[in-house]
Design an enzyme around this catalytic site. Structure first.
Site, PDB file in Angstrom:
ATOM      1  N   GLU A 166      -5.285  -4.058  -1.301  1.00 22.64           N
ATOM      2  CA  GLU A 166      -6.708  -3.704  -1.382  1.00 22.64           C
ATOM      3  C   GLU A 166      -6.881  -2.228  -0.555  1.00 22.64           C
ATOM      4  O   GLU A 166      -8.007  -1.573  -0.613  1.00 22.64           O
ATOM      5  CB  GLU A 166      -7.421  -4.898  -0.215  1.00 22.64           C
ATOM      6  N   LYS A 179      -2.336  -8.730  -7.926  1.00 22.50           N
ATOM      7  CA  LYS A 179      -3.169  -8.347  -6.859  1.00 22.50           C
ATOM      8  C   LYS A 179      -2.557  -7.355  -6.213  1.00 22.50           C
ATOM      9  O   LYS A 179      -1.522  -7.253  -5.545  1.00 22.50           O
ATOM     10  CB  LYS A 179      -3.340  -9.446  -5.922  1.00 22.50           C
ATOM     11  N   GLU A 187      10.981  -8.631  -2.685  1.00 23.69           N
ATOM     12  CA  GLU A 187      11.349  -7.116  -2.168  1.00 23.69           C
ATOM     13  C   GLU A 187      10.861  -7.063  -1.148  1.00 23.69           C
ATOM     14  O   GLU A 187       9.636  -6.595  -0.979  1.00 23.69           O
ATOM     15  CB  GLU A 187      11.107  -6.245  -3.312  1.00 23.69           C
ATOM     16  N   LEU A 188      11.527  -7.111   0.078  1.00 23.20           N
ATOM     17  CA  LEU A 188      10.887  -7.122   1.359  1.00 23.20           C
ATOM     18  C   LEU A 188      11.542  -5.868   2.143  1.00 23.20           C
ATOM     19  O   LEU A 188      11.790  -4.958   1.539  1.00 23.20           O
ATOM     20  CB  LEU A 188      11.251  -8.315   2.099  1.00 23.20           C
ATOM     21  N   GLY A 236       6.755  -6.380   0.037  1.00 20.19           N
ATOM     22  CA  GLY A 236       5.994  -6.497   1.275  1.00 20.19           C
ATOM     23  C   GLY A 236       6.831  -6.582   2.545  1.00 20.19           C
ATOM     24  O   GLY A 236       7.890  -6.593   2.345  1.00 20.19           O
ATOM     25  N   SER A 237       6.206  -7.312   3.455  1.00 17.67           N
ATOM     26  CA  SER A 237       6.916  -7.545   4.830  1.00 17.67           C
ATOM     27  C   SER A 237       7.653  -8.757   4.666  1.00 17.67           C
ATOM     28  O   SER A 237       7.220  -9.869   3.764  1.00 17.67           O
ATOM     29  CB  SER A 237       5.862  -7.464   5.762  1.00 17.67           C
ATOM     30  N   CYS A 242      10.288   1.189   1.672  1.00 15.38           N
ATOM     31  CA  CYS A 242      11.133   0.061   2.142  1.00 15.38           C
ATOM     32  C   CYS A 242      12.577   0.688   2.324  1.00 15.38           C
ATOM     33  O   CYS A 242      13.370   0.028   3.067  1.00 15.38           O
ATOM     34  CB  CYS A 242      10.977  -1.001   1.316  1.00 15.38           C
ATOM     35  N   TRP A 288       0.802  -1.217   0.201  1.00 17.22           N
ATOM     36  CA  TRP A 288      -0.013  -0.010   0.013  1.00 17.22           C
ATOM     37  C   TRP A 288       0.709   1.285  -0.042  1.00 17.22           C
ATOM     38  O   TRP A 288       0.338   2.022  -0.092  1.00 17.22           O
ATOM     39  CB  TRP A 288      -0.913  -0.117   1.458  1.00 17.22           C
ATOM     40  N   ASN A 289       2.086   1.188   0.174  1.00 22.35           N
ATOM     41  CA  ASN A 289       2.990   2.414   0.362  1.00 22.35           C
ATOM     42  C   ASN A 289       3.072   3.168  -1.165  1.00 22.35           C
ATOM     43  O   ASN A 289       3.350   4.515  -1.123  1.00 22.35           O
ATOM     44  CB  ASN A 289       4.283   2.226   0.969  1.00 22.35           C
TER      45      ASN A 289
HETATM   46  P1  NAD Z   1       1.470  -7.499   6.084  1.00 22.42           P
HETATM   47  O1  NAD Z   1       2.766  -7.771   6.256  1.00 22.42           O
HETATM   48  O2  NAD Z   1       0.171  -7.640   6.732  1.00 22.42           O
HETATM   49  O3  NAD Z   1       1.212  -6.642   4.614  1.00 22.42           O
HETATM   50  C1  NAD Z   1       2.145  -6.294   3.948  1.00 22.42           C
HETATM   51  C2  NAD Z   1       1.590  -6.387   2.289  1.00 22.42           C
HETATM   52  O4  NAD Z   1       1.507  -7.741   1.919  1.00 22.42           O
HETATM   53  C3  NAD Z   1       0.074  -5.801   2.273  1.00 22.42           C
HETATM   54  O5  NAD Z   1       0.102  -4.959   0.803  1.00 22.42           O
HETATM   55  C4  NAD Z   1      -0.676  -7.224   2.187  1.00 22.42           C
HETATM   56  O6  NAD Z   1      -1.884  -6.854   1.450  1.00 22.42           O
HETATM   57  C5  NAD Z   1      -0.075  -8.083   1.583  1.00 22.42           C
HETATM   58  N1  NAD Z   1      -0.191  -9.342   2.039  1.00 22.42           N
HETATM   59  C6  NAD Z   1      -0.468  -9.711   3.371  1.00 22.42           C
HETATM   60  N2  NAD Z   1      -0.735 -11.284   3.523  1.00 22.42           N
HETATM   61  C7  NAD Z   1      -0.407 -11.502   2.244  1.00 22.42           C
HETATM   62  C8  NAD Z   1      -0.487 -13.035   1.531  1.00 22.42           C
HETATM   63  N3  NAD Z   1      -0.547 -14.061   2.321  1.00 22.42           N
HETATM   64  N4  NAD Z   1      -0.282 -13.118   0.182  1.00 22.42           N
HETATM   65  C9  NAD Z   1       0.093 -11.809  -0.524  1.00 22.42           C
HETATM   66  N5  NAD Z   1       0.024 -10.822  -0.059  1.00 22.42           N
HETATM   67  C10 NAD Z   1      -0.202 -10.570   1.350  1.00 22.42           C
HETATM   68  O7  NAD Z   1       1.683  -5.952   7.043  1.00 22.42           O
HETATM   69  P2  NAD Z   1       1.311  -4.552   6.976  1.00 22.42           P
HETATM   70  O8  NAD Z   1       0.643  -4.136   8.264  1.00 22.42           O
HETATM   71  O9  NAD Z   1       0.383  -4.123   5.783  1.00 22.42           O
HETATM   72  O10 NAD Z   1       2.657  -3.454   7.081  1.00 22.42           O
HETATM   73  C11 NAD Z   1       3.747  -3.937   7.924  1.00 22.42           C
HETATM   74  C12 NAD Z   1       5.069  -4.120   7.510  1.00 22.42           C
HETATM   75  O11 NAD Z   1       5.348  -4.615   6.264  1.00 22.42           O
HETATM   76  C13 NAD Z   1       5.707  -2.692   7.480  1.00 22.42           C
HETATM   77  O12 NAD Z   1       6.197  -2.397   8.751  1.00 22.42           O
HETATM   78  C14 NAD Z   1       6.709  -3.011   6.326  1.00 22.42           C
HETATM   79  O13 NAD Z   1       7.829  -3.536   7.204  1.00 22.42           O
HETATM   80  C15 NAD Z   1       6.334  -4.084   5.466  1.00 22.42           C
HETATM   81  N6  NAD Z   1       5.888  -3.357   4.292  1.00 22.42           N
HETATM   82  C16 NAD Z   1       6.914  -3.217   3.482  1.00 22.42           C
HETATM   83  C17 NAD Z   1       6.757  -2.736   2.174  1.00 22.42           C
HETATM   84  C18 NAD Z   1       7.895  -2.783   0.924  1.00 22.42           C
HETATM   85  O14 NAD Z   1       7.806  -1.808   0.362  1.00 22.42           O
HETATM   86  N7  NAD Z   1       8.934  -3.679   1.301  1.00 22.42           N
HETATM   87  C19 NAD Z   1       5.514  -2.399   1.955  1.00 22.42           C
HETATM   88  C20 NAD Z   1       4.474  -2.233   2.757  1.00 22.42           C
HETATM   89  C21 NAD Z   1       4.708  -2.861   4.191  1.00 22.42           C
END
Ligand code: NAD
Length: 475
Positions: free
Chosen positions: A177, A174, A249-250, A227-228, A283, A150-151
């Site tokens: 959301e 995907k 890309e985490l 993502g995370s 990130c 989402w960022n």
């Molecule tokens: P989160 O781990 O729940 O979600 C991160 C992203 O992954 C969201 O967009 C979510 O929709 C997606 N996601 C979650 N579970 C998934 C799955 N099983 N399959 C596919 N996609 C899935 O965490 P959050 O609360 O949204 O963010 C928390 C942490 O995530 C942040 O503190 C940061 O460390 C990390 N993050 C990193 C980036 C990045 O650019 N690398 C971006 C967003 C968040």
């Protein structure tokens, strides 16, 4: 002003009729912007079938013709930049100026990938025997499943879409959301540019359900996730079960090292502006500041002055320089970082609190005197909180910077070219900015090491990520 949210499968825009869905919230107000439809199981199967068919069409389209459609999509995105940026600010919170820049950079990424896709040649290796021709071919991997957070609602999807399309792959994405409009508008540009049906498909839903369905399908041959770290590990394990290529890309926790030989105020001006971009929800955001003793006080003072000067507000207001956090989870996380730092003797130089009584605002915060094992120094902040600590020697700071399991980005400031070279080599990180924060451009590789992931987006590496190498020995 906000976008109409739909799924895009096999060249058709699909609305919420009969589908489940969820509200999209404006983080500046906490109010609902729109309803987002979720893809059903049948929708996902249709997307898989469409992408399989789309792959056959797209891989047989010449790179020259692929580039023409992609460049048209980039032009449409530029034409629509104001609209896309407005929708993106409404759903994500960042200032309109940042949002607009993100959209324009996204268009540049499409252009760059379109052109580079035309130069993704193989090679001919001289044979050992006369008459043997050894051909190395680059072939698109096939159907890609991509997942974005989402960022950066437009920029992160575009890196995956443009890389995959330039290589000749089809893709199901995907997007987030919580911030869907950026990607909906992006996909519209490709659809309006004449991309054949099935080549690009957009779905939304419950993330774990969608990713499990797509990643385990035999049709999908490549996964790309941003993502995370915990989610990345889960998806990487799923991908491994089918021996599928993956780009991960985490998260990161980027150290900034400011040496005594560099003007501390100049370093503070550069890095503070970069720190508070997108309220720190980036990130590669600089997140742990190590300043050599001589310049420490000056650096802290200047950095704090910058933070105090930021204007919190709705990103659509012209005077805003710092928007809200994207969701309430980040607010809770910021409070937890600040409370932990306080409990360990940290001094709050500015900020430290939520702001206002609507939306998800948190004050730009600077903390000093925190120990290296505090939460803020060891967990990715992903928010507007900056810890600053002093150091004495090169070896000491390298050890501290490399002590975490992250390895995405790092920054350093020094006026000695020998030290610049030494620090660039010593830091365990996928990207290092030395006297520079320009580590993310369309033409350069972007990716991490250690638990920050593997594979690159951007640059020729970002297209190679969607290609298989095939060797043909022909006598
Ligand atoms: P989160 O781990 O729940 O979600 C991160 C992203 O992954 C969201 O967009 C979510 O929709 C997606 N996601 C979650 N579970 C998934 C799955 N099983 N399959 C596919 N996609 C899935 O965490 P959050 O609360 O949204 O963010 C928390 C942490 O995530 C942040 O503190 C940061 O460390 C990390 N993050 C990193 C980036 C990045 O650019 N690398 C971006 C967003 C968040």
């Amino acid at each position: 002003m906000y976008s109409e949210l739909k799924l895009y499968i096999d060249g058709q825009w699909l609305n919420g009729e009969g589908r489940k869905g969820e509200d999209v919230i404006n983080p500046a107000t906490g109010k609902v912007l729109a309803q987002l439809p979720h893809a059903s199981k049948a929708d996902l199967d249709n997307a898989l079938g469409a992408a399989e068919k789309g792959f056959q069409v797209w891989k047989n389209t010449s790179a020259y013709d692929r580039a023409k459609i992609m460049r048209k999509a980039a032009d449409l995105l530029r034409e629509r930049a104001e609209k896309v940026a407005t929708a993106q600010t409404m759903e994500q919170g960042k200032s309109f100026a940042e949002s607009r820049m993100e959209v324009l950079t996204s268009a540049d990424i499409i252009d760059w990938c379109a052109e580079e896709g035309r130069r993704s040649y193989g090679r001919i290796v001289p044979g050992r025997t006369k008459g043997v021709r050894q051909i190395v071919l680059q072939e698109p991997v096939g159907v890609v499943a991509a997942f974005t957070p989402w960022n950066f609602p437009t920029l992160t999807p575009v890196r995956k879409i443009a890389g995959a399309l330039a290589a000749g792959c089809s893709i199901i994405i995907k997007a987030s959301e919580e911030t869907p409009a950026g990607c909906v508008e992006l996909v519209k540009c490709f659809a309006d540019a004449g991309l054949p049906a099935g080549v690009l498909n957009l779905v939304f839903g419950v993330p774990a359900t969608i990713s499990e369905h797509l990643v385990t399908s035999d049709i999908v041959r490549k996964i790309s996730f941003t993502g995370s770290i915990p989610v990345g590990k889960h998806l990487a394990a799923l991908a491994a079960q089918g021996m599928k290529r993956a780009t991960m890309e985490l998260g990161g926790h980027s150290p900034v090292i400011v040496f005594d030989d560099y003007d501390p105020e100049k370093a503070a001006d550069t890095i503070a502006a970069f720190k508070y971009r997108n309220a720190g929800q980036v990130c590669i955001s600089p997140t742990r500041f190590y300043v050599q003793e001589k310049g420490y006080n000056k650096f802290v003072a200047r950095f704090t002055e910058y933070a105090k000067g930021l204007k919190l507000g709705d990103g659509l207001e012209k005077t805003t320089t710092l928007g809200p956090l994207a969701n309430p989870r980040r607010l809770d996380a910021m409070e937890s970082f600040v409370n932990d730092a306080r409990a360990r003797g940290g001094k709050i130089q500015t900020g430290g609190n939520r702001h206002g009584n609507q939306g998800f605002f948190f004050e730009p915060t600077v903390i000093t005197d925190v120990p290296d094992d505090s939460k803020i120094m060891t967990e990715e902040p992903f928010g507007p909180v900056a810890p600053i600590v002093p150091f004495k020697t090169f070896d000491e700071v390298v050890q501290r910077a490399n002590s975490l399991q992250f390895g995405l980005a790092a920054y350093s400031f020094t006026s000695s070219s020998a030290q610049a070279q030494a620090i660039g080599e010593a830091i365990q990180s996928g990207m290092v900015g030395v006297n520079s924060v320009a580590i993310s451009t369309p033409e350069t590789p972007f990716g991490g090491i250690k638990e920050s992931g593997y594979g690159s987006e951007g640059g020729i590496e970002g297209i190679q990520a969607y290609m298989n190498t095939k060797f043909i020995s022909q006598a």
